[in-house]
Design a protein around this motif. Structure first.
Motif, PDB file in Angstrom:
ATOM      1  N   ALA A 180     -81.010  74.900 -36.673  1.00 15.68           N
ATOM      2  CA  ALA A 180     -79.855  75.122 -37.548  1.00 15.68           C
ATOM      3  C   ALA A 180     -78.857  73.975 -37.454  1.00 15.68           C
ATOM      4  O   ALA A 180     -78.221  73.611 -38.449  1.00 15.68           O
ATOM      5  CB  ALA A 180     -79.174  76.443 -37.187  1.00 15.68           C
ATOM      6  N   VAL A 202     -84.209  75.829 -46.608  1.00 16.26           N
ATOM      7  CA  VAL A 202     -84.745  75.145 -45.438  1.00 16.26           C
ATOM      8  C   VAL A 202     -85.576  73.951 -45.909  1.00 16.26           C
ATOM      9  O   VAL A 202     -86.159  73.974 -46.994  1.00 16.26           O
ATOM     10  CB  VAL A 202     -85.612  76.087 -44.580  1.00 16.26           C
ATOM     11  N   TYR A 218     -78.752  71.064 -39.961  1.00 16.14           N
ATOM     12  CA  TYR A 218     -78.233  71.269 -41.310  1.00 16.14           C
ATOM     13  C   TYR A 218     -76.709  71.162 -41.361  1.00 16.14           C
ATOM     14  O   TYR A 218     -76.123  71.236 -42.433  1.00 16.14           O
ATOM     15  CB  TYR A 218     -78.644  72.640 -41.831  1.00 16.14           C
ATOM     16  N   PHE A 245     -79.669  80.710 -44.721  1.00 20.85           N
ATOM     17  CA  PHE A 245     -80.887  79.968 -45.040  1.00 20.85           C
ATOM     18  C   PHE A 245     -81.826  80.800 -45.912  1.00 20.85           C
ATOM     19  O   PHE A 245     -81.971  82.008 -45.735  1.00 20.85           O
ATOM     20  CB  PHE A 245     -81.614  79.546 -43.760  1.00 20.85           C
TER      21      PHE A 245
END
Length: 243
Positions: A210, A203, A213, A228
């Motif tokens: 989320a 992270v 990413y 993660f």
């Protein structure tokens, strides 16, 4: 996929691989951390007797400067104890130098297309903190497909209901830019839905959703799953280099 220096990623990789093994689905294990020069020893590894992990390390001529043995030895030992075939995923240093020195573009670049190659250039530039001369772009970009293709070629096609597993850095595991492209290009009876990419990802400060990413190129998402983990460092390496 992994961040090579994050111990959590190696712990989780081992857990996932153990689960696959326990379900009787682990057909083969390939690793970026070993190159083709060691494959002959891997082919004979089941015939060897190792009194210790150090014996196994020495047998494999492990590159301790490049890869932390303590991170990878439990995974290798798991495969050895279970008689799971192990394959070297990477090209040798000599082969990499040949790719880097080649005057003509590699045919491998045609496999992924222009959008992917353009993204590779951007990512290579970013990974070198914008300090890499543009004249070196073609050579640096050629190495990435060569390594990804070698990893793809190292994976044997599994039997029905079994899995061949590749352990590699997150970038190589990307569906849009990495190894999956070259697996499909091998002409095996493998459908894109049968290739699963799992990234262990740290992270990052300020990224709380989320979806922040999720990366994609040419309409293809980088990963099927992201697991993660905490970050081991928030150091800005580029800032240190610029100083």
């Amino acid at each position: 996929g992994e961040k090579h220096d994050n111990p959590d990623h190696h712990t989780l990789q081992l857990l996932v691989t153990e689960a696959i093994l326990q379900s009787n689905k682990l057909y083969a294990l390939s690793m970026e951390m070993m190159d083709s020069t060691i494959q002959s020893k891997l082919d004979l590894i089941s015939d060897q007797d190792f009194d210790s992990l150090d014996d196994l390390k020495n047998y494999l001529e492990w590159d301790s400067d490049g890869w932390n043995w303590d991170f990878y030895s439990p995974l290798i030992q798991l495969a050895v104890n279970a008689s799971v075939p192990i394959y070297a995923g990477n090209i040798s240093r000599a082969a990499m130098q040949d790719v880097y020195a080649a005057e003509q573009p590699s045919p491998l670049q045609k496999i992924v297309g222009t959008q992917v190659m353009d993204q590779l250039i951007k990512d290579i530039d970013a990974s070198h903190c914008g300090l890499l001369p543009e004249s070196q772009y073609p050579s640096m970009v050629a190495v990435q497909p060569a390594r990804a293709s070698a990893m793809a070629n190292s994976l044997p096609q599994p039997q029905l209901n079994e899995l061949s597993v590749l352990i590699a850095g997150n970038y190589h595991a990307r569906q849009d830019l990495g190894v999956p492209n070259y697996l499909l290009a091998r002409g095996l009876n493998v459908d894109v839905d049968e290739i699963v990419s799992l990234a262990f990802m740290e992270v990052r400060e300020g990224l709380l959703s989320a979806s922040e990413y999720v990366e994609s190129t040419a309409g293809v998402n980088a990963y099927d799953y992201i697991w993660f983990t905490p970050a081991i460092s928030n150091e800005d390496y580029c800032a240190a280099m610029v100083k």
